[in-house]
Design a protein around this motif. Structure first.
Motif, PDB file in Angstrom:
ATOM      1  N   ARG A  38      27.709  -3.840 -27.920  1.00 47.17           N
ATOM      2  CA  ARG A  38      28.103  -2.768 -27.000  1.00 47.17           C
ATOM      3  C   ARG A  38      27.729  -1.400 -27.556  1.00 47.17           C
ATOM      4  N   ALA A  39      27.923  -1.202 -28.849  1.00 47.69           N
ATOM      5  CA  ALA A  39      27.573   0.076 -29.476  1.00 47.69           C
ATOM      6  C   ALA A  39      26.068   0.323 -29.396  1.00 47.69           C
ATOM      7  N   GLN A  40      25.278  -0.713 -29.657  1.00 47.86           N
ATOM      8  CA  GLN A  40      23.819  -0.582 -29.582  1.00 47.86           C
ATOM      9  C   GLN A  40      23.362  -0.295 -28.151  1.00 47.86           C
ATOM     10  N   LEU A  41      23.953  -0.977 -27.185  1.00 47.66           N
ATOM     11  CA  LEU A  41      23.605  -0.738 -25.786  1.00 47.66           C
ATOM     12  C   LEU A  41      24.006   0.666 -25.339  1.00 47.66           C
ATOM     13  N   ALA A  42      25.116   1.163 -25.852  1.00 45.78           N
ATOM     14  CA  ALA A  42      25.539   2.533 -25.528  1.00 45.78           C
ATOM     15  C   ALA A  42      24.505   3.537 -26.025  1.00 45.78           C
ATOM     16  N   VAL A  43      24.026   3.350 -27.248  1.00 42.21           N
ATOM     17  CA  VAL A  43      22.988   4.236 -27.797  1.00 42.21           C
ATOM     18  C   VAL A  43      21.710   4.120 -26.983  1.00 42.21           C
ATOM     19  N   ARG A  47      19.851   7.243 -25.006  1.00 44.32           N
ATOM     20  CA  ARG A  47      18.469   7.629 -25.318  1.00 44.32           C
ATOM     21  C   ARG A  47      17.551   7.466 -24.110  1.00 44.32           C
ATOM     22  N   LEU A  48      17.711   6.384 -23.364  1.00 49.65           N
ATOM     23  CA  LEU A  48      16.867   6.165 -22.188  1.00 49.65           C
ATOM     24  C   LEU A  48      17.143   7.219 -21.127  1.00 49.65           C
ATOM     25  N   TYR A  49      18.409   7.551 -20.915  1.00 47.77           N
ATOM     26  CA  TYR A  49      18.747   8.566 -19.914  1.00 47.77           C
ATOM     27  C   TYR A  49      18.101   9.902 -20.276  1.00 47.77           C
ATOM     28  N   ARG A  50      18.196  10.280 -21.532  1.00 48.91           N
ATOM     29  CA  ARG A  50      17.580  11.537 -21.982  1.00 48.91           C
ATOM     30  C   ARG A  50      16.068  11.493 -21.856  1.00 48.91           C
ATOM     31  N   PHE A  51      15.485  10.322 -22.068  1.00 49.75           N
ATOM     32  CA  PHE A  51      14.039  10.171 -22.007  1.00 49.75           C
ATOM     33  C   PHE A  51      13.513  10.283 -20.579  1.00 49.75           C
ATOM     34  N   VAL A  52      14.216   9.681 -19.606  1.00 46.88           N
ATOM     35  CA  VAL A  52      13.684   9.645 -18.237  1.00 46.88           C
ATOM     36  C   VAL A  52      14.078  10.853 -17.392  1.00 46.88           C
ATOM     37  N   THR A  53      15.063  11.620 -17.815  1.00 51.46           N
ATOM     38  CA  THR A  53      15.473  12.786 -17.017  1.00 51.46           C
ATOM     39  C   THR A  53      14.326  13.782 -16.815  1.00 51.46           C
ATOM     40  N   PRO A  54      13.523  14.086 -17.839  1.00 53.35           N
ATOM     41  CA  PRO A  54      12.379  14.983 -17.572  1.00 53.35           C
ATOM     42  C   PRO A  54      11.389  14.413 -16.563  1.00 53.35           C
ATOM     43  N   PHE A  55      11.266  13.084 -16.493  1.00 52.74           N
ATOM     44  CA  PHE A  55      10.372  12.485 -15.506  1.00 52.74           C
ATOM     45  C   PHE A  55      10.877  12.748 -14.093  1.00 52.74           C
ATOM     46  N   MET A  56      12.199  12.719 -13.917  1.00 51.53           N
ATOM     47  CA  MET A  56      12.773  13.045 -12.614  1.00 51.53           C
ATOM     48  C   MET A  56      12.423  14.490 -12.255  1.00 51.53           C
ATOM     49  N   VAL A  57      12.620  15.384 -13.196  1.00 50.25           N
ATOM     50  CA  VAL A  57      12.346  16.805 -12.957  1.00 50.25           C
ATOM     51  C   VAL A  57      10.874  17.011 -12.604  1.00 50.25           C
ATOM     52  N   LEU A  58       9.974  16.390 -13.368  1.00 48.89           N
ATOM     53  CA  LEU A  58       8.543  16.547 -13.100  1.00 48.89           C
ATOM     54  C   LEU A  58       8.135  15.916 -11.775  1.00 48.89           C
ATOM     55  N   THR A  59       8.759  14.819 -11.407  1.00 48.38           N
ATOM     56  CA  THR A  59       8.508  14.215 -10.095  1.00 48.38           C
ATOM     57  C   THR A  59       8.815  15.218  -8.988  1.00 48.38           C
ATOM     58  N   VAL A  60       9.965  15.846  -9.082  1.00 49.70           N
ATOM     59  CA  VAL A  60      10.380  16.820  -8.068  1.00 49.70           C
ATOM     60  C   VAL A  60       9.473  18.049  -8.092  1.00 49.70           C
ATOM     61  N   VAL A  61       9.155  18.547  -9.282  1.00 50.82           N
ATOM     62  CA  VAL A  61       8.307  19.738  -9.404  1.00 50.82           C
ATOM     63  C   VAL A  61       6.949  19.504  -8.750  1.00 50.82           C
ATOM     64  N   PHE A  62       6.294  18.389  -9.086  1.00 49.82           N
ATOM     65  CA  PHE A  62       4.979  18.132  -8.506  1.00 49.82           C
ATOM     66  C   PHE A  62       5.061  17.838  -7.016  1.00 49.82           C
ATOM     67  N   GLY A  63       6.135  17.218  -6.561  1.00 51.96           N
ATOM     68  CA  GLY A  63       6.322  16.994  -5.134  1.00 51.96           C
ATOM     69  C   GLY A  63       6.493  18.294  -4.367  1.00 51.96           C
ATOM     70  N   VAL A  64       7.315  19.175  -4.885  1.00 48.62           N
ATOM     71  CA  VAL A  64       7.523  20.482  -4.241  1.00 48.62           C
ATOM     72  C   VAL A  64       6.239  21.296  -4.272  1.00 48.62           C
ATOM     73  N   TRP A  65       5.516  21.215  -5.369  1.00 50.56           N
ATOM     74  CA  TRP A  65       4.240  21.923  -5.485  1.00 50.56           C
ATOM     75  C   TRP A  65       3.272  21.469  -4.394  1.00 50.56           C
ATOM     76  N   MET A  66       3.186  20.157  -4.167  1.00 45.52           N
ATOM     77  CA  MET A  66       2.303  19.649  -3.105  1.00 45.52           C
ATOM     78  C   MET A  66       2.742  20.153  -1.735  1.00 45.52           C
ATOM     79  N   ILE A  67       4.050  20.153  -1.495  1.00 47.24           N
ATOM     80  CA  ILE A  67       4.545  20.673  -0.215  1.00 47.24           C
ATOM     81  C   ILE A  67       4.163  22.140  -0.062  1.00 47.24           C
TER      82      ILE A  67
END
Length: 139
Positions: A38-43, A47-67
């Protein structure tokens, strides 16, 4: 415009990889009774949440840019408004994942693995809907 679309698609794929795997970690966490696991899965979830959050932001940025490059076309398209509603839901889903990550890391999460198995399927449904909207452009 094509390079913007390519970057948008790349970051969508990266973001969805996280949206698919992070709730799977939640399933394993909720199903495990071993404290070390459980401790390992929590870590891993943090880490995964922190890693993928910028991808969400960049997805939105490039989508808005295209619009922004063709607002008359995009903002008059019903399919785009439906897609944006789906993306908005997925952003909320992403932040909900963050709340679960925080609860898991505080060892205060009490959701069952069954709950997380259903929660895990949500982004798949939205992926199908959004891809169909973008490719078929109904309405």
């Amino acid at each position: 415009m094509l390079w913007l679309r390519a970057l948008h698609i790349i970051f969508v794929v990266c973001w969805f990889a996280g949206l698919f795997y992070l709730p799977r970690i939640f399933v394993y966490f909720a199903a495990s009774e071993d404290s070390a696991t459980r401790a390992q899965l929590a870590v891993m979830s943090r880490r995964l949440y922190r890693f993928v959050t910028p991808f969400m932001v960049l997805t939105v940025v490039f989508g808005v840019w295209m619009i922004g490059l063709a607002p008359d076309y995009y903002l008059s398209a019903t399919w785009l408004w439906l897609k944006l509603a789906g993306v908005t839901f997925l952003v909320v889903y992403h932040f909900q994942c963050g709340r679960y990550v925080k609860a898991i890391n505080a060892d205060s999460d009490r959701h069952s693995h069954v709950f997380y198995r259903f929660f895990n399927e949500v982004p798949v449904l939205f992926l199908f809907a959004i891809v169909f909207l973008v490719v078929l452009k109904p309405f």
